[in-house]
Design a protein around this motif. Structure first.
Motif, mmCIF file in Angstrom:
data_model
loop_
_atom_site.group_PDB
_atom_site.id
_atom_site.type_symbol
_atom_site.label_atom_id
_atom_site.label_comp_id
_atom_site.label_asym_id
_atom_site.label_seq_id
_atom_site.Cartn_x
_atom_site.Cartn_y
_atom_site.Cartn_z
ATOM 1 N N VAL A 283 6.377 47.708 120.995
ATOM 2 C CA VAL A 283 5.076 47.148 120.649
ATOM 3 C C VAL A 283 4.055 48.252 120.879
ATOM 4 N N GLU A 284 3.204 48.481 119.886
ATOM 5 C CA GLU A 284 2.163 49.505 120.030
ATOM 6 C C GLU A 284 0.953 48.894 120.740
ATOM 7 N N LEU A 285 0.424 49.639 121.710
ATOM 8 C CA LEU A 285 -0.759 49.174 122.450
ATOM 9 C C LEU A 285 -1.929 50.110 122.167
ATOM 10 N N ASP A 286 -3.134 49.573 122.326
ATOM 11 C CA ASP A 286 -4.301 50.450 122.177
ATOM 12 C C ASP A 286 -4.402 51.371 123.396
ATOM 13 N N SER A 287 -5.420 52.241 123.395
ATOM 14 C CA SER A 287 -5.428 53.338 124.376
ATOM 15 C C SER A 287 -5.481 52.848 125.820
ATOM 16 N N ASP A 288 -6.108 51.703 126.075
ATOM 17 C CA ASP A 288 -6.134 51.250 127.479
ATOM 18 C C ASP A 288 -4.998 50.279 127.808
ATOM 19 N N GLY A 289 -4.102 50.082 126.850
ATOM 20 C CA GLY A 289 -2.916 49.266 127.124
ATOM 21 C C GLY A 289 -3.210 47.788 127.294
ATOM 22 N N ARG A 290 -4.372 47.305 126.876
ATOM 23 C CA ARG A 290 -4.736 45.907 127.089
ATOM 24 C C ARG A 290 -4.561 45.066 125.825
ATOM 25 N N ARG A 291 -4.344 45.735 124.694
ATOM 26 C CA ARG A 291 -4.267 44.996 123.444
ATOM 27 C C ARG A 291 -3.163 45.609 122.590
ATOM 28 N N ALA A 292 -2.351 44.752 121.957
ATOM 29 C CA ALA A 292 -1.319 45.249 121.057
ATOM 30 C C ALA A 292 -1.933 45.484 119.682
ATOM 31 N N THR A 293 -1.488 46.558 119.019
ATOM 32 C CA THR A 293 -2.001 46.841 117.673
ATOM 33 C C THR A 293 -0.951 46.596 116.594
ATOM 34 N N GLY A 294 0.279 46.353 116.989
ATOM 35 C CA GLY A 294 1.354 46.112 116.025
ATOM 36 C C GLY A 294 2.682 46.508 116.647
ATOM 37 N N VAL A 295 3.674 46.699 115.790
ATOM 38 C CA VAL A 295 4.982 47.133 116.298
ATOM 39 C C VAL A 295 5.503 48.268 115.433
ATOM 40 N N THR A 296 6.356 49.087 116.024
ATOM 41 C CA THR A 296 7.046 50.149 115.279
ATOM 42 C C THR A 296 8.526 49.815 115.209
ATOM 43 N N TYR A 297 9.083 49.956 114.016
ATOM 44 C CA TYR A 297 10.493 49.603 113.847
ATOM 45 C C TYR A 297 11.194 50.584 112.924
ATOM 46 N N VAL A 298 12.521 50.517 112.947
ATOM 47 C CA VAL A 298 13.341 51.298 112.022
ATOM 48 C C VAL A 298 13.867 50.325 110.980
ATOM 49 N N ASP A 299 13.585 50.602 109.707
ATOM 50 C CA ASP A 299 13.987 49.652 108.658
ATOM 51 C C ASP A 299 15.427 49.907 108.210
ATOM 52 N N ALA A 300 15.859 49.112 107.229
ATOM 53 C CA ALA A 300 17.267 49.156 106.804
ATOM 54 C C ALA A 300 17.660 50.529 106.273
ATOM 55 N N GLU A 301 16.704 51.262 105.744
ATOM 56 C CA GLU A 301 17.012 52.599 105.198
ATOM 57 C C GLU A 301 16.879 53.688 106.253
ATOM 58 N N GLY A 302 16.503 53.314 107.461
ATOM 59 C CA GLY A 302 16.379 54.307 108.529
ATOM 60 C C GLY A 302 14.984 54.897 108.662
ATOM 61 N N ASN A 303 14.021 54.378 107.889
ATOM 62 C CA ASN A 303 12.640 54.853 108.025
ATOM 63 C C ASN A 303 11.994 54.257 109.261
ATOM 64 N N THR A 304 11.177 55.049 109.924
ATOM 65 C CA THR A 304 10.394 54.527 111.045
ATOM 66 C C THR A 304 9.051 54.050 110.493
ATOM 67 N N VAL A 305 8.731 52.795 110.789
ATOM 68 C CA VAL A 305 7.603 52.131 110.139
ATOM 69 C C VAL A 305 6.756 51.461 111.216
ATOM 70 N N THR A 306 5.432 51.553 111.079
ATOM 71 C CA THR A 306 4.548 50.801 111.967
ATOM 72 C C THR A 306 3.905 49.659 111.189
#
Lengths: 595, 229
Positions: A283-306
């Motif tokens: 889970v991606e967090l903002d700079s002070d770690g108090r709020r999530a901005t989204g998630v980063t994942y690896v898709d079926a083709e192996g791409n890293t995606v946010t």
């Protein structure tokens, strides 16, 4: 790690995990008008692809090659009994069987669908009220959930209607209406479907349990006893007791699953998108770690995606949720030396042993007939239904015959009575006799939380994406062993009333460590528990992270103790409970729901 | 029970037939002992390994009064076919190192897939048979074979870094699977395993039988491909 990730257009809600919790949350969030993306690590699954008769009912593929289960080659955990040991990887499926793919564990489960006992939700308070604080053993982190049965009741009711649950009530709106569990709390409505028929062994158990002075009832089962259309318009067919529930996608559309009961409707919703074979890294967090901005994942083709999102809901299996929190830096990791920190704390399991009763050789027990959620239980020794004072332990076990369909390879592995060789002619004769003329009775017990039983990240072993495996530190404790031995003795009383030819009571043994090589149960819990004190819980009573308010974590990870019941009914109710508060409060006023 | 003279003879006869078939590169046997039309040629196991496998299967599930044995059920064929699956290549197991040995209750920690366990385990069993008894396992008398299998089961042998119990458990698990899985996988020929056990296979519909308490189910087994026993 995500600097080189491709960044997608934002959505309102991103949900990690496509099982019951994720499907319920996705349904609720789309109903609230929010755009939803569900990321599921495993493949897309459905009845047509995974449950088509007769190819699907292949015991070798289903129960021995783990067709619907987690791909351990890519992701597993490490396990040890205590913090002095080196934890070693769980390399082969055995003790527990986590799911993978759309539907999650909700596709391969059996269907036992309970409401948690009210006393279990406030077990610490209840134990202190009844027996005093000194009754709690040293090192036991006994806690309350922070939510009451009365608060959850509408959501238990909603989940049962979505699941098409079959059962017999005891009390509805305070009135005794049926022969259900006399220890169960009052309900606001009947089960949507009448109880399943008793298979023969359950019928015998019901009679014998009554004779022994206990209070048997029909297990609540999310296996439809009649044709049913749920509130979403999803359809179920009547269960035919085929015996292929646990480990299988139901070819009859009888066993409730996200794939049958929710996703057919959700998949058509314009605000919903399902992305299978997408493995979330963090889970991606903002700079002070108090709020999530989204998630980063690896898709079926192996791409890293946010995937940016306003709201992040973790609804993967219990220990995957905990691991994602640890990998993402959400909440303070648990430190067992100081009993401080919350992520990884109160890791719990379930304390199940199965005893066997042999009947007259003229009696055919037909163990291949079964429904995963069907059977007969008694709760006389579960929860706070009995006086623990003179017994000196916390917790209990429902006792039941839950004949889900014993198939041929499993029968061969089980073999004959204790003392029978495991192969050769004596094994053959004993195994055939056992299969045809015996029945199995479970003590399906609680597992308390202990200060030195916890989850953290392993320092050595990595998954297929190079991230640390989760490390489990777990062993059985004397309190739980004494509980098991006390309840298993009651099975002896029932067996006697059955006129058993032979009985083998299986009790947990003192000093015998947790064994990862033998199937126990997949009912793992805790590790990121709910509560009212941020010092002892990772989540508030709405399953919202105390630290990162736009992250909700839904699953059995929220249970502070391992319950005697199967967890799915409670997980579904907690999902609807959390969704209700997100919809009624959080979406309009994002921020902490509890102070 | 089961190792009486007549039953022993029957078991021994099937064992010899199975072994002879193996030497001639495979003859599948039907439950009645008739040679099937197409002889089975093992793909993974070489002749010496196949001879061990057939002999060991015959001891683990002998033919006797309870029903057919593993050889008549084509369990060796099942195991040979399994060797060409992701399972046997270890692709369903977590096989990343380091491989550290620990307490037995923490589970399997060797770097070997099932195919490797068979290769090393059979060679080890045969080497052990040769050292102790001067002949490969398959040529020994059944009681001697049983003794070796019992020693392997107890873990009193080792094949390099593979404890014999690891190989034995792998073999026993696959033998059970072969005798009692759907015939589509190459074992349980004629559904002989299911019939002996009283398991109806893919019938999977007991709507009208669930409350016929204590009665014997009258219908024979069916398989996924539609065979009827």
């Amino acid at each position: 790690m995500s600097a080189d990730a491709r960044r997608l257009d934002p959505v309102d809600v991103v949900i990690v995990g496509g099982g019951w919790a994720g499907s319920i949350m996705a349904k609720e969030m789309t109903e609230a008008g929010r755009s939803v993306v569900v990321l599921e690590r495993g493949p897309d699954r459905g009845t047509a692809s995974d449950g088509a008769y007769p190819a699907s009912i292949d015991e070798l593929e289903g129960n021995f090659r783990y067709r619907l289960f987690q791909d351990l080659s890519k992701h597993t955990v490490t396990i040890r009994n205590n913090s002095q040991q080196v934890a070693l990887p769980y390399r082969r499926m055995a003790a527990f069987l986590p799911g993978e793919g759309v539907g999650g564990a909700g596709l391969h489960w059996s269907g036992v669908h309970f409401r948690i006992p009210p006393d279990d939700l406030r077990l610490r308070t209840r134990v202190i009220e009844k027996y005093g604080a000194k009754f709690i053993p040293e090192g036991m982190n006994l806690q309350d959930y922070g939510v009451t049965y009365e608060e959850l009741e509408p959501f238990f009711d909603k989940a049962e209607k979505v699941f098409g649950t079959a059962g017999e009530p005891y009390k509805v709106n305070g009135q005794v209406v049926g022969k259900g569990n006399v220890f169960s709390p009052s309900r606001s409505d009947h089960f949507p479907l009448p109880a399943l028929k008793d298979v023969y062994t359950a019928y015998l158990f019901r009679k014998a349990a009554e004779e022994a002075g206990f209070h048997p009832y029909s297990l609540p089962a999310a296996n439809a006893s009649r044709q049913y259309v749920n509130p979403y318009g999803a359809q179920m067919g009547p269960c035919n007791f085929c015996g292929y529930c646990s480990g299988y996608a139901c070819y009859m559309y009888s066993k409730a699953s996200p794939n049958v009961n929710i996703l057919p409707v959700l998949r058509r919703h314009p605000l919903f998108e399902l992305r299978a074979s997408c493995n979330v890294l963090k889970v991606e967090l903002d700079s002070d770690g108090r709020r999530a901005t989204g998630v980063t994942y690896v898709d079926a083709e192996g791409n890293t995606v946010t995937q940016p999102a306003e709201l992040v809901i973790l609804s993967a299996f219990q220990f995957h949720n905990v691991r994602l929190m640890l990998l993402s830096g959400i909440g303070k990791p648990y430190d067992p030396a100081r009993n401080e920190g919350v992520v990884g704390r109160n890791f719990v399991y379930q304390n199940v042993t199965t005893s066997t009763v042999w009947l007259d050789p003229k009696t055919e027990t037909n163990q291949y007939i079964g429904a995963g959620g069907g059977g007969v239980a008694f709760d006389d020794f579960n929860s706070e239904n009995f006086d623990h004072g003179p017994l000196g332990f916390v917790g209990g076990s429902p006792v039941w015959v839950n004949q889900a369909g014993v198939k041929a390879i499993a029968a061969a592995h089980s073999g004959g009575p204790p003392g029978t060789p495991r192969w050769g002619s004596a094994w053959k004769a004993g195994m055939i006799d056992t299969y045809r003329h015996s029945l199995r009775i479970d003590a399906h017990g609680t597992n308390m939380a202990y200060r030195d039983v916890y989850l953290d990240l392993d320092p050595t072993w990595k998954d297929a994406h190079g991230q640390p495996l989760l490390r489990m530190t777990f062993d059985w404790k004397d309190n739980d062993i004494r509980m098991n031995r006390y309840v298993v003795d009651k099975i002896g009383d029932v067996a006697k009333a059955m006129g058993a030819r032979q009985v083998h009571l299986t009790r947990r043994e003192f000093g015998k460590p947790f064994d990862t090589r033998q199937y126990q149960t997949t009912h793992l819990g805790g590790g990121a528990v709910m509560g009212t004190d941020p010092g002892t819980s990772a989540l508030n009573r709405y399953l919202q992270s105390w630290d990162v308010h736009n992250v909700f974590v839904i699953g059995a990870n929220a249970f502070p103790q391992g319950t005697g019941y199967n967890p799915t009914g409670m997980v579904a109710a907690l999902a609807y409970w959390a969704a209700h508060h997100i919809r009624t409060t959080y979406l309009a006023h994002p921020g902490p729901l509890a102070g | 029970m089961g190792i009486g003279g007549l039953r022993f003879t029957s078991s021994r006869r099937q064992f010899i037939l199975g072994l002879a078939g193996a030497v001639a590169c495979g003859t599948a046997l039907t439950p009645s002992g008739r040679a099937a039309a197409a002889p089975y040629r093992p793909q993974f196991f070489n002749a010496a390994e196949w001879a061990f496998l057939v002999a060991a299967c015959d001891r683990l599930i002998p033919a006797d009064a309870s029903g057919p044995g593993a050889v008549a059920l084509d369990v060796p064929r099942f195991i040979d076919r399994q060797m060409d699956t992701p399972y046997a290549r270890g692709e369903q197991w977590y096989m990343s190192g380091p491989f550290v040995q620990g307490a037995a209750n923490l589970g399997y920690q060797l770097p070997y897939a099932p195919r490797d366990l068979y290769r090393h385990g059979i060679a080890g069993m045969n080497a052990h048979a040769a050292t102790r008894h001067g002949q490969p396992f398959a040529s020994l008398a059944p009681t001697v074979q049983d003794g070796l299998l019992q020693a392997a089961e107890k873990g009193s042998l080792a094949f390099g870094d593979i404890p014999s119990v690891v190989f034995f458990e792998q073999l026993l698990a696959n033998v059970m699977e072969g005798a009692f899985s759907d015939p589509i996988h190459g074992g349980n020929t004629g559904m002989g395993g299911w019939t002996m056990l009283g398991f109806p296979g893919a019938r999977a519909d007991f709507m009208d039988w669930v409350d016929q308490y204590g009665a014997h189910y009258p219908l024979g087994s069916v398989s996924i491909s539609g065979e009827r026993a």
